[in-house]
Design an enzyme around this catalytic site. Sequence first.
Site, PDB file in Angstrom:
ATOM      1  N   TYR A 156       0.840  -1.216   0.000  1.00 39.82           N
ATOM      2  CA  TYR A 156       0.000   0.000   0.000  1.00 39.82           C
ATOM      3  C   TYR A 156       0.876   1.268   0.000  1.00 39.82           C
ATOM      4  O   TYR A 156       0.614   2.209  -0.743  1.00 39.82           O
ATOM      5  CB  TYR A 156      -0.899  -0.057   1.235  1.00 39.82           C
ATOM      6  CG  TYR A 156      -1.936   1.031   1.357  1.00 39.82           C
ATOM      7  CD1 TYR A 156      -3.081   1.031   0.560  1.00 39.82           C
ATOM      8  CD2 TYR A 156      -1.797   2.043   2.315  1.00 39.82           C
ATOM      9  CE1 TYR A 156      -4.056   2.025   0.702  1.00 39.82           C
ATOM     10  CE2 TYR A 156      -2.763   3.028   2.466  1.00 39.82           C
ATOM     11  CZ  TYR A 156      -3.890   3.016   1.661  1.00 39.82           C
ATOM     12  OH  TYR A 156      -4.851   3.991   1.811  1.00 39.82           O
ATOM     13  N   LYS A 160       0.959   4.150  -2.854  1.00 41.26           N
ATOM     14  CA  LYS A 160       0.635   5.545  -2.535  1.00 41.26           C
ATOM     15  C   LYS A 160       1.830   6.464  -2.784  1.00 41.26           C
ATOM     16  O   LYS A 160       1.660   7.625  -3.158  1.00 41.26           O
ATOM     17  CB  LYS A 160       0.153   5.656  -1.082  1.00 41.26           C
ATOM     18  CG  LYS A 160      -1.171   4.933  -0.814  1.00 41.26           C
ATOM     19  CD  LYS A 160      -2.286   5.402  -1.713  1.00 41.26           C
ATOM     20  CE  LYS A 160      -3.647   4.837  -1.347  1.00 41.26           C
ATOM     21  NZ  LYS A 160      -4.692   5.195  -2.310  1.00 41.26           N
TER      22      LYS A 160
HETATM   23  P1  NAP Z   1     -13.629   2.538   1.240  1.00 43.07           P
HETATM   24  O1  NAP Z   1     -14.585   3.155   2.196  1.00 43.07           O
HETATM   25  O2  NAP Z   1     -13.190   1.145   1.437  1.00 43.07           O
HETATM   26  O3  NAP Z   1     -14.267   2.700  -0.244  1.00 43.07           O
HETATM   27  C1  NAP Z   1     -13.553   2.213  -1.327  1.00 43.07           C
HETATM   28  C2  NAP Z   1     -14.216   2.633  -2.604  1.00 43.07           C
HETATM   29  O4  NAP Z   1     -13.408   2.171  -3.712  1.00 43.07           O
HETATM   30  C3  NAP Z   1     -15.589   2.013  -2.804  1.00 43.07           C
HETATM   31  O5  NAP Z   1     -16.382   2.910  -3.542  1.00 43.07           O
HETATM   32  C4  NAP Z   1     -15.292   0.757  -3.628  1.00 43.07           C
HETATM   33  O6  NAP Z   1     -16.404   0.319  -4.430  1.00 43.07           O
HETATM   34  C5  NAP Z   1     -14.177   1.292  -4.526  1.00 43.07           C
HETATM   35  N1  NAP Z   1     -13.286   0.238  -5.037  1.00 43.07           N
HETATM   36  C6  NAP Z   1     -12.510  -0.616  -4.326  1.00 43.07           C
HETATM   37  N2  NAP Z   1     -11.851  -1.455  -5.154  1.00 43.07           N
HETATM   38  C7  NAP Z   1     -12.230  -1.138  -6.419  1.00 43.07           C
HETATM   39  C8  NAP Z   1     -11.932  -1.662  -7.696  1.00 43.07           C
HETATM   40  N3  NAP Z   1     -11.086  -2.685  -7.859  1.00 43.07           N
HETATM   41  N4  NAP Z   1     -12.527  -1.114  -8.771  1.00 43.07           N
HETATM   42  C9  NAP Z   1     -13.395  -0.082  -8.622  1.00 43.07           C
HETATM   43  N5  NAP Z   1     -13.704   0.481  -7.454  1.00 43.07           N
HETATM   44  C10 NAP Z   1     -13.133  -0.054  -6.351  1.00 43.07           C
HETATM   45  O7  NAP Z   1     -12.268   3.407   1.152  1.00 43.07           O
HETATM   46  P2  NAP Z   1     -11.941   4.890   1.659  1.00 43.07           P
HETATM   47  O8  NAP Z   1     -11.467   4.799   3.046  1.00 43.07           O
HETATM   48  O9  NAP Z   1     -13.039   5.801   1.310  1.00 43.07           O
HETATM   49  O10 NAP Z   1     -10.657   5.202   0.754  1.00 43.07           O
HETATM   50  C11 NAP Z   1     -10.722   5.946  -0.448  1.00 43.07           C
HETATM   51  C12 NAP Z   1      -9.301   6.256  -0.913  1.00 43.07           C
HETATM   52  O11 NAP Z   1      -8.624   7.010   0.103  1.00 43.07           O
HETATM   53  C13 NAP Z   1      -8.453   5.002  -1.143  1.00 43.07           C
HETATM   54  O12 NAP Z   1      -7.589   5.213  -2.243  1.00 43.07           O
HETATM   55  C14 NAP Z   1      -7.641   4.906   0.123  1.00 43.07           C
HETATM   56  O13 NAP Z   1      -6.444   4.201  -0.079  1.00 43.07           O
HETATM   57  C15 NAP Z   1      -7.412   6.366   0.441  1.00 43.07           C
HETATM   58  N6  NAP Z   1      -7.084   6.605   1.840  1.00 43.07           N
HETATM   59  C16 NAP Z   1      -7.976   6.258   2.830  1.00 43.07           C
HETATM   60  C17 NAP Z   1      -7.635   6.505   4.156  1.00 43.07           C
HETATM   61  C18 NAP Z   1      -8.549   6.170   5.290  1.00 43.07           C
HETATM   62  O14 NAP Z   1      -8.134   6.328   6.451  1.00 43.07           O
HETATM   63  N7  NAP Z   1      -9.768   5.726   5.055  1.00 43.07           N
HETATM   64  C19 NAP Z   1      -6.385   7.087   4.459  1.00 43.07           C
HETATM   65  C20 NAP Z   1      -5.527   7.416   3.429  1.00 43.07           C
HETATM   66  C21 NAP Z   1      -5.889   7.180   2.116  1.00 43.07           C
HETATM   67  P3  NAP Z   1     -17.526  -0.722  -3.801  1.00 43.07           P
HETATM   68  O15 NAP Z   1     -18.339   0.079  -2.833  1.00 43.07           O
HETATM   69  O16 NAP Z   1     -18.323  -1.150  -4.977  1.00 43.07           O
HETATM   70  O17 NAP Z   1     -16.772  -1.812  -3.126  1.00 43.07           O
END
Ligand code: NAP
Length: 244
Positions: A156, A160
């Site tokens: 990851y 990133k």
């Molecule tokens: P999340 O709640 O798990 O949501 C993930 C989203 O991505 C969902 O809409 C999911 O669709 C979609 N997705 C996952 N795999 C996919 C694929 N192979 N093809 C198409 N769509 C896909 O994640 P989040 O926490 O909102 O994170 C969003 C972004 O922010 C990510 O890139 C993550 O790495 C980054 N981020 C998050 C955090 C954190 O603390 N949450 C911190 C730093 C960075 P479905 O609903 O259909 O599964």
Amino acid sequence: MADSEKKVALVTGASRGIGRACAIELAQAGYDIAVTYAGNDEAANKTIDEIKAIGVNAKAYKFDVSKQEACAKAAEQILADFGRLDVLVNNAGITRDGLFMRMNAENWEAVINTNLNSAFYMTSPVIKTMVKQRSGCIINMSSIVGRMGNAGQANYSAAKAGLIGFTKSLAKELGSRSIRVNAIAPGFIQTDMTKGLETEKIAEHIPLKRLGTPEDIAKTVKFLAEEGTYITGQIIGVDGGLVV
Ligand code: NAP
């Protein structure tokens, strides 16, 4: 504003979490929204309903961002449906955490393909449209761990960190066409991805003493899209002060 002048935003992974909040925030700023997601129809439909209730156009596209052909096909359809593209948020992502000694190629590749290669797969088919428009804003969702690394997240963190290099290089290539490219590096944000973490303990180590919300990130996305007209090539930390 006539419909043909409406601004359009494409947000990957917008059915849930950060992407969903970004899609809603951009809709409130008047953008028509292309929502993409992997498989959660119920969540995607809910997001679409919420966006439409704001009074803009929205459509959902179900495909796997880790597959180049699927991205190319979806991007073509989105451009045909909306006619232009002003903002691309490369947000979809997954984690497959584990100590490196036990990390297999499957978990390495899944994370690199979904978090990093997806940004290439989605940006390539839309960049000509932005170049022709001589305007555009691309926002890549990186992470604090792309800047500082994290035990148990070699895959990851590499993905990133890759997004950071991608962002800086594209910003240099596309600046002359008035296309801005930035990344956001969120800290700990309350979504499904961080469910199960010991949030109270984590909050103690964050200068602002709380986890972030998806809306904290969405407001930054809207700022970059609408206000940050002289900002490009930057990695904006939205992490409560974790990385300073
Ligand atoms: P999340 O709640 O798990 O949501 C993930 C989203 O991505 C969902 O809409 C999911 O669709 C979609 N997705 C996952 N795999 C996919 C694929 N192979 N093809 C198409 N769509 C896909 O994640 P989040 O926490 O909102 O994170 C969003 C972004 O922010 C990510 O890139 C993550 O790495 C980054 N981020 C998050 C955090 C954190 O603390 N949450 C911190 C730093 C960075 P479905 O609903 O259909 O599964």
